[in-house]
Design an enzyme around this catalytic site. Structure first.
Site, PDB file in Angstrom:
ATOM      1  N   CYS A 172       0.806  -1.225   0.000  1.00 40.56           N
ATOM      2  CA  CYS A 172       0.000   0.000   0.000  1.00 40.56           C
ATOM      3  C   CYS A 172       0.838   1.272   0.000  1.00 40.56           C
ATOM      4  O   CYS A 172       0.290   2.376  -0.103  1.00 40.56           O
ATOM      5  CB  CYS A 172      -0.935  -0.007   1.197  1.00 40.56           C
ATOM      6  SG  CYS A 172      -1.818  -1.574   1.396  1.00 40.56           S
ATOM      7  N   HIS A 312      -3.071   8.054   5.775  1.00 43.70           N
ATOM      8  CA  HIS A 312      -3.213   6.739   5.147  1.00 43.70           C
ATOM      9  C   HIS A 312      -4.649   6.254   5.383  1.00 43.70           C
ATOM     10  O   HIS A 312      -5.305   5.786   4.465  1.00 43.70           O
ATOM     11  CB  HIS A 312      -2.190   5.772   5.715  1.00 43.70           C
ATOM     12  CG  HIS A 312      -2.177   4.433   5.056  1.00 43.70           C
ATOM     13  ND1 HIS A 312      -1.986   4.281   3.709  1.00 43.70           N
ATOM     14  CD2 HIS A 312      -2.354   3.175   5.562  1.00 43.70           C
ATOM     15  CE1 HIS A 312      -2.023   2.984   3.395  1.00 43.70           C
ATOM     16  NE2 HIS A 312      -2.266   2.300   4.502  1.00 43.70           N
ATOM     17  N   GLU A 323      -1.841   5.073  13.277  1.00 42.33           N
ATOM     18  CA  GLU A 323      -1.433   6.257  12.524  1.00 42.33           C
ATOM     19  C   GLU A 323      -1.704   7.519  13.338  1.00 42.33           C
ATOM     20  O   GLU A 323      -0.883   8.441  13.362  1.00 42.33           O
ATOM     21  CB  GLU A 323      -2.160   6.341  11.181  1.00 42.33           C
ATOM     22  CG  GLU A 323      -1.686   7.538  10.367  1.00 42.33           C
ATOM     23  CD  GLU A 323      -2.322   7.657   8.993  1.00 42.33           C
ATOM     24  OE1 GLU A 323      -1.859   8.513   8.209  1.00 42.33           O
ATOM     25  OE2 GLU A 323      -3.282   6.908   8.707  1.00 42.33           O
ATOM     26  N   LYS A 344      -9.461   8.060   1.368  1.00 34.84           N
ATOM     27  CA  LYS A 344      -9.883   6.671   1.136  1.00 34.84           C
ATOM     28  C   LYS A 344     -11.336   6.457   1.528  1.00 34.84           C
ATOM     29  O   LYS A 344     -11.965   5.492   1.088  1.00 34.84           O
ATOM     30  CB  LYS A 344      -8.994   5.693   1.907  1.00 34.84           C
ATOM     31  CG  LYS A 344      -7.598   5.514   1.338  1.00 34.84           C
ATOM     32  CD  LYS A 344      -6.840   4.424   2.088  1.00 34.84           C
ATOM     33  CE  LYS A 344      -5.424   4.237   1.570  1.00 34.84           C
ATOM     34  NZ  LYS A 344      -4.540   5.369   1.918  1.00 34.84           N
ATOM     35  N   HIS A 349      -9.597   1.924  -1.008  1.00 32.89           N
ATOM     36  CA  HIS A 349      -8.154   1.722  -0.854  1.00 32.89           C
ATOM     37  C   HIS A 349      -7.601   1.111  -2.134  1.00 32.89           C
ATOM     38  O   HIS A 349      -7.837  -0.055  -2.433  1.00 32.89           O
ATOM     39  CB  HIS A 349      -7.889   0.818   0.337  1.00 32.89           C
ATOM     40  CG  HIS A 349      -6.442   0.722   0.726  1.00 32.89           C
ATOM     41  ND1 HIS A 349      -5.416   1.225  -0.044  1.00 32.89           N
ATOM     42  CD2 HIS A 349      -5.843   0.164   1.823  1.00 32.89           C
ATOM     43  CE1 HIS A 349      -4.264   0.995   0.538  1.00 32.89           C
ATOM     44  NE2 HIS A 349      -4.497   0.352   1.686  1.00 32.89           N
ATOM     45  N   PHE A 408       1.461  -3.319   4.042  1.00 31.34           N
ATOM     46  CA  PHE A 408       1.753  -4.633   4.612  1.00 31.34           C
ATOM     47  C   PHE A 408       3.248  -4.924   4.432  1.00 31.34           C
ATOM     48  O   PHE A 408       3.836  -4.612   3.406  1.00 31.34           O
ATOM     49  CB  PHE A 408       0.946  -5.711   3.893  1.00 31.34           C
ATOM     50  CG  PHE A 408      -0.485  -5.841   4.352  1.00 31.34           C
ATOM     51  CD1 PHE A 408      -1.014  -5.039   5.336  1.00 31.34           C
ATOM     52  CD2 PHE A 408      -1.313  -6.807   3.787  1.00 31.34           C
ATOM     53  CE1 PHE A 408      -2.330  -5.168   5.762  1.00 31.34           C
ATOM     54  CE2 PHE A 408      -2.636  -6.955   4.201  1.00 31.34           C
ATOM     55  CZ  PHE A 408      -3.136  -6.136   5.185  1.00 31.34           C
TER      56      PHE A 408
END
Length: 423
Positions: A172, A312, A323, A344, A349, A408
């Protein structure tokens, strides 16, 4: 005797002169921007395959896609949709920038377009052919049609860009890393312009099934437009999106010399690894905090110089909390006065394209003086108590913004953007 040190040279400055995007909210940047201004969601029931047996049956899907405006039908059939999206977004960005790539500059123009997953739909399709009809019926274009680097490869071929050409794969964080790495290539003087971004087309049975089994995806199937809800206490996972975002980066003086319009200046880039877990962010968002600090150091800025953060903000419980904790670590009490929204909530996403689409939206927020909202923000999570620009876009004259992307594997990337010189 004098010392032998070389005089310090000024750092080459890098600006965004063109943008292109394909998302569920639109096939171009203007449509995407206006949809986000209106707080519109791109999430809807999946139509690309029968999802009735899946626990998640919604996504931010691009409906009725055709690549024909950007390549002929025969070539499009050979290439996975993620490559088609990359080609389309790059074509828009090059046209938007007015950059002419010819024999006078083509070796100084490069491409950096990544993908987090690559040609998964084509893999699934061809694997079915292998099992049902045997290896002799596989497409000879299978491998070049699926590998993650082929978005960059095809864009380079189509535009004759002969400079640095590569593909980042950091889940991502891919789109942000692609743009950040391209930025550094220009700063180092290796290229004068880069076509940079990310592309993804992984709304497929295998991906939706796999992410569902990992308990990552929202199951709000009856209310798809309300499913992506970053920082809201009722969030239950992220919503898969697809598409591409591409920017044209140029060295400032070269861009000015040709009279290019400038969306924003890219002034910093930071990276850091969690080195913690395959899918879970590090406690307190430690890796994310290091990436933000590295980006600020790269930009020669202090935390108080930042006016907006594009989060994010995936809409997962632990991701949003960590975050938020990372932002508080870096910005201290000042975190509460910095708008911090997640686009998002509208786009879904886009995995490998998320960071590049969000870089484009961040640049437009600087240019237009408007902050895009976090929609579906109804009941705040007490652990996510920053200013999430809830539900409605907000006018704000900002000069410096950062955009976060975390993937990830513990990949963390942060871009720092500044209002265009002269604006």
């Amino acid at each position: 005797m004098g010392d032998n040190t070389m005089p310090e040279t000024s750092k080459r400055r890098v600006v965004i002169t063109g943008v292109g995007a394909v998302t569920a909210l639109g096939r171009d940047v203007d449509t995407l921007w206006n949809a986000c201004l209106a707080g519109k969601s791109g999430v809807s029931p999946i139509t690309g395959f029968d999802a009735s047996a899946f626990t998640t049956r919604i996504a931010a899907e691009i409906k009725d896609w055709s690549a024909e405006p950007y390549m002929d039908k025969k070539e499009a059939r050979r290439l996975d949709k993620f490559i088609q999206y990359a080609v389309a977004s790059a074509a828009m960005a090059v046209q938007d920038s007015g950059l002419v790539i010819d024999d006078t500059n083509r070796t100084r123009v490069g491409v950096a377009i990544g993908s987090g997953i690559g040609g998964l739909a084509t893999i699934e399709e061809q694997h079915k052919i292998l099992l049902e009809k045997g290896p002799g019926r596989l497409s000879p274009f299978l491998i070049p049609g699926i590998i993650c680097d082929m978005g960059a490869g095809m864009v380079s071929i189509m535009h004759g860009a002969q400079g640095p050409n590569f593909c980042v794969v950091t889940a991502c964080a891919t789109g942000a890393n692609s743009i950040g790495d391209a930025y550094e290539i220009i700063v180092r003087g290796v290229a004068d312009a880069m076509i940079a971004g990310g592309a993804e087309a992984s709304i497929t049975p295998l991906a939706i099934g796999g992410f569902s089994q990992a308990r990552s995806l929202s199951q709000r199937n009856d209310e798809p437009e309300r499913a992506s809800r970053p920082f809201d206490i009722g969030r239950d996972g992220f919503v898969m999106g697809e598409g591409s975002g591409v920017v044209i980066l140029e060295e400032l003086e070269a861009a000015k010399a040709r009279g290019a319009k400038i969306y924003a200046e890219l002034i910093g880039y930071g990276m850091a690894a969690d080195a913690y877990h395959m899918t879970s962010p590090a406690p307190e968002g430690a890796g994310a905090a290091r990436a933000m600090r590295a980006a600020l150091k790269s930009a020669n800025l202090q935390p108080e110089d930042v006016h907006y953060i594009n989060a994010h903000g995936t809409s997962t419980e632990i991701g949003d909390q960590r975050e938020t904790a990372a932002v508080k670590t870096v910005f201290g009490e000042g975190a509460y006065s910095i708008p911090f929204s997640s686009t998002k909530s509208m786009t879904g996403h886009l995995i490998g394209a998320a960071g590049s689409v969000e870089c484009i939206l961040t640049a437009l927020m600087l240019k237009e003086g408007v902050l895009l909202p976090t929609i579906n923000y109804e009941e705040p999570d007490p652990d996510c108590d920053l200013d999430c620009v809830p539900n409605i876009a907000r006018k704000a004259d900002i000069s410096v913004a950062i955009s976060n992307s975390f993937g990830f594997g513990g990949h963390n990337a942060t871009l720092v953007l500044k209002k265009a010189p002269g604006n």
